[in-house]
Design a protein around this motif. Structure first.
Motif, mmCIF file in Angstrom:
data_model
loop_
_atom_site.group_PDB
_atom_site.id
_atom_site.type_symbol
_atom_site.label_atom_id
_atom_site.label_comp_id
_atom_site.label_asym_id
_atom_site.label_seq_id
_atom_site.Cartn_x
_atom_site.Cartn_y
_atom_site.Cartn_z
ATOM 1 N N ASP A 11 9.152 8.418 1.673
ATOM 2 C CA ASP A 11 10.171 8.834 0.714
ATOM 3 C C ASP A 11 11.539 9.057 1.364
ATOM 4 O O ASP A 11 12.497 9.405 0.667
ATOM 5 C CB ASP A 11 9.722 10.102 -0.020
ATOM 6 C CG ASP A 11 9.538 11.279 0.925
ATOM 7 O OD1 ASP A 11 9.526 12.414 0.442
ATOM 8 O OD2 ASP A 11 9.383 11.054 2.153
ATOM 9 N N ASP A 12 11.629 8.850 2.668
ATOM 10 C CA ASP A 12 12.914 8.888 3.369
ATOM 11 C C ASP A 12 13.515 7.488 3.291
ATOM 12 O O ASP A 12 13.133 6.588 4.048
ATOM 13 C CB ASP A 12 12.702 9.326 4.817
ATOM 14 C CG ASP A 12 14.000 9.440 5.609
ATOM 15 O OD1 ASP A 12 13.991 10.044 6.685
ATOM 16 O OD2 ASP A 12 15.038 8.894 5.144
ATOM 17 N N GLU A 34 7.877 4.753 -2.369
ATOM 18 C CA GLU A 34 8.244 6.139 -2.093
ATOM 19 C C GLU A 34 7.160 7.131 -2.484
ATOM 20 O O GLU A 34 7.204 8.284 -2.055
ATOM 21 C CB GLU A 34 9.533 6.506 -2.835
ATOM 22 C CG GLU A 34 10.755 5.731 -2.371
ATOM 23 C CD GLU A 34 12.019 6.169 -3.073
ATOM 24 O OE1 GLU A 34 13.093 5.680 -2.701
ATOM 25 O OE2 GLU A 34 11.925 7.020 -4.000
ATOM 26 N N THR A 35 6.190 6.687 -3.287
ATOM 27 C CA THR A 35 5.142 7.591 -3.763
ATOM 28 C C THR A 35 3.775 6.942 -3.610
ATOM 29 O O THR A 35 3.649 5.714 -3.497
ATOM 30 C CB THR A 35 5.351 7.958 -5.240
ATOM 31 O OG1 THR A 35 5.203 6.765 -6.042
ATOM 32 C CG2 THR A 35 6.727 8.567 -5.474
ATOM 33 N N GLN A 56 3.886 13.172 4.395
ATOM 34 C CA GLN A 56 4.465 14.072 3.405
ATOM 35 C C GLN A 56 5.174 13.266 2.326
ATOM 36 O O GLN A 56 6.229 12.690 2.559
ATOM 37 C CB GLN A 56 5.453 15.030 4.087
ATOM 38 C CG GLN A 56 4.861 15.840 5.223
ATOM 39 C CD GLN A 56 3.766 16.786 4.761
ATOM 40 O OE1 GLN A 56 3.831 17.322 3.656
ATOM 41 N NE2 GLN A 56 2.766 16.990 5.601
ATOM 42 N N LEU A 57 4.564 13.218 1.129
ATOM 43 C CA LEU A 57 5.104 12.430 0.024
ATOM 44 C C LEU A 57 5.242 13.308 -1.220
ATOM 45 O O LEU A 57 4.573 14.345 -1.332
ATOM 46 C CB LEU A 57 4.192 11.239 -0.277
ATOM 47 C CG LEU A 57 4.062 10.217 0.862
ATOM 48 C CD1 LEU A 57 2.891 9.289 0.605
ATOM 49 C CD2 LEU A 57 5.350 9.424 1.009
ATOM 50 N N PRO A 58 6.076 12.914 -2.171
ATOM 51 C CA PRO A 58 6.292 13.745 -3.361
ATOM 52 C C PRO A 58 5.027 14.030 -4.151
ATOM 53 O O PRO A 58 4.906 15.084 -4.773
ATOM 54 C CB PRO A 58 7.293 12.927 -4.187
ATOM 55 C CG PRO A 58 7.979 12.056 -3.188
ATOM 56 C CD PRO A 58 6.960 11.741 -2.153
ATOM 57 N N ASP A 59 4.064 13.098 -4.161
ATOM 58 C CA ASP A 59 2.861 13.289 -4.978
ATOM 59 C C ASP A 59 1.594 13.430 -4.146
ATOM 60 O O ASP A 59 0.495 13.146 -4.623
ATOM 61 C CB ASP A 59 2.712 12.145 -5.986
ATOM 62 C CG ASP A 59 2.743 10.783 -5.327
ATOM 63 O OD1 ASP A 59 2.369 9.797 -5.993
ATOM 64 O OD2 ASP A 59 3.148 10.693 -4.152
#
Length: 450
Positions: A11-12, A34-35, A56-59
């Motif tokens: 996600d960066d 990104e997810t 480390q990802l948003p979901d």
């Protein structure tokens, strides 16, 4: 020339774009995500030769992706994280992760990893492909293109393949294509497990004097296929004890089914391709297919779509069959104007086999150049029960339809199970199994169970 594919899940955006540029320069086709949801969607439809994975990802955690996809269908995994932990490192060790890299990292280090992966996979992707192996798989539907791709990918390996699909959908054709793509010098030996009684099937597979402890006889299909491919059609119709014997034979030391096309071992003595008309997991649930045999013969799976789900492929196939007949008979017939609509309206429950039969019937029996291809529908003239017909109401449970059809057919053929099986289009073993399940020994002349 085909390229290896890299999926970069991070996600960066700045890092993802920089890593994508490195992968592109190393020869990869690049997909950014990104997810986890985006990555799962991509991997469900596309093979990734390299997966670059952030934790480390948003979901969720990137490691969760490894639990959700079939890693055997994809390539190598590289973890790249800015928050290393003992837990994630330990979990990575238990998976097919080839590198565990910590941000910030040296671009040269990441490029080295990418080039190493590309060097392993690019020769496979760039190798000349002999499309003649799949020339018989005709159509443009995405589902069929996936089948062709699977044949070209698995054909040159020694992986055993389980082909599933409805009757008439082309399972034998796929088996032939897999054998052709394998380059094996031995023969393609076919054994229809539904066509023989259990005792005869043992002899046909392992030889007339085969014993479970003595190994395969030199007279059976198993031995005749040595150096080639053994195609087991309707493998779920094989008796369970014979399935156990076959599973044991496939598990013997030295059988060696290799899966690494980049570094192939010596060819396995026998390549197994099996076919089944139903979902293999349903067959295992119903105790028709042993799990140990399933895992031995299903290192790769190919699911054939029914013709009704292939859209305009029915028209493409009809033209194909007409062209073949024209070449054979040296004529110039064609599908009649407007004939495409009639083909598309029919559901073709008999699949490609039914369509081919309809085309051939029209070609041989109709005069003139324009062919009107029509399905051979059953007669709708009989609407009441008779000695040779059964009337069902809408909503009758399928199990009840099957039961009454079996009993009525048995009564018609005076309990001749072989004739009954032939009339119903199933194996004799299936008739015996159904009667045993229903607790029926025979039926009377009126179709009542005794």
């Amino acid at each position: 020339m085909p390229q290896p594919t890299a999926l970069i899940l991070d996600d960066d955006g700045t890092f993802a774009r920089a890593a994508g540029q490195l992968a592109f320069s190393a020869g990869f086709r690049v997909q950014l995500a990104e997810t986890l949801a985006e990555a799962r969607t991509f991997l469900a439809r596309t093979r990734a030769d390299l997966v670059l994975l952030d934790l480390q990802l948003p979901d969720g955690s990137g490691m969760d992706l490894l639990d959700d996809v079939d890693l055997a269908e994809h390539g190598q995994v590289v973890i790249v994280t800015g928050r290393p932990s003992l837990e994630s490192a330990a979990r990575a060790v238990a998976t097919p992760v080839i590198e565990y890299l910590v941000k910030p990292l040296d671009p040269a280090q990441l490029r080295s990893v990418m080039e190493r992966v590309a060097a392993r996979w690019r020769p496979v992707a760039a190798a000349p492909v002999d499309l003649s192996a799949v020339s018989g798989l005709v159509g443009n539907a995405p589902q069929l293109r996936a089948v062709v791709d699977a044949v070209l990918r698995t054909g040159p390996t020694d992986a055993s393949v389980l082909v599933s699909g409805e009757a008439g959908s082309g399972k034998a054709l796929v088996a032939s294509a897999l054998h052709a793509a394998s380059g094996r010098r031995g023969p393609l030996v076919t054994l229809d497990c539904s066509a023989l009684a259990p005792a005869d099937l043992v002899a046909a597979l392992f030889g007339a004097d085969a014993q479970a402890s003595a190994g395969p006889s030199l007279r059976g299909a198993y031995a005749r296929a040595r150096g080639g491919t053994l195609f087991l059609d309707a493998v779920d119709q094989m008796p369970l004890d014979l399935q156990a014997q076959l599973a044991e034979a496939l598990d013997t030391p030295g059988f060696g089914l290799g899966l690494d096309a980049a570094n192939p071992p010596a060819p396995a003595p026998i390549r197994i391709v099996a076919a089944i008309e139903r979902d293999p997991h349903d067959a295992m649930r119903d105790r028709l297919l042993r799990p140990d045999l399933y895992y031995a013969i299903a290192q790769a799976g190919i699911a054939l779509p029914p013709l009704r789900e292939r859209g305009e492929d029915v028209v493409v196939l009809a033209h194909h069959f007409i062209e073949r007949l024209n070449a054979h008979y040296r004529k110039e017939k064609r599908l009649a104007p407007g004939g495409e609509a009639a083909l598309l309206r029919h559901s073709w429950p008999g699949n490609v086999r039914e369509l081919r039969s309809a085309v051939q019937r029209a070609y041989l029996l109709q005069d003139g150049t324009d062919l009107h291809v029509k399905p051979q529908l059953p007669s709708a003239a009989v609407w009441k029960e008779s000695e040779t017909s059964i009337l069902f109401s809408v909503g009758t449970p399928l199990a009840e339809i099957e039961r009454r059809a079996l009993l009525k057919t048995l009564a018609h053929f005076d309990n001749d199970k072989t004739a009954t099986a032939r009339a119903l289009g199933v194996s004799v073993r299936t008739v015996h199994n159904q009667l045993a399940r229903l607790g029926i020994r025979r039926v009377g002349a009126d179709g009542a169970a005794e």
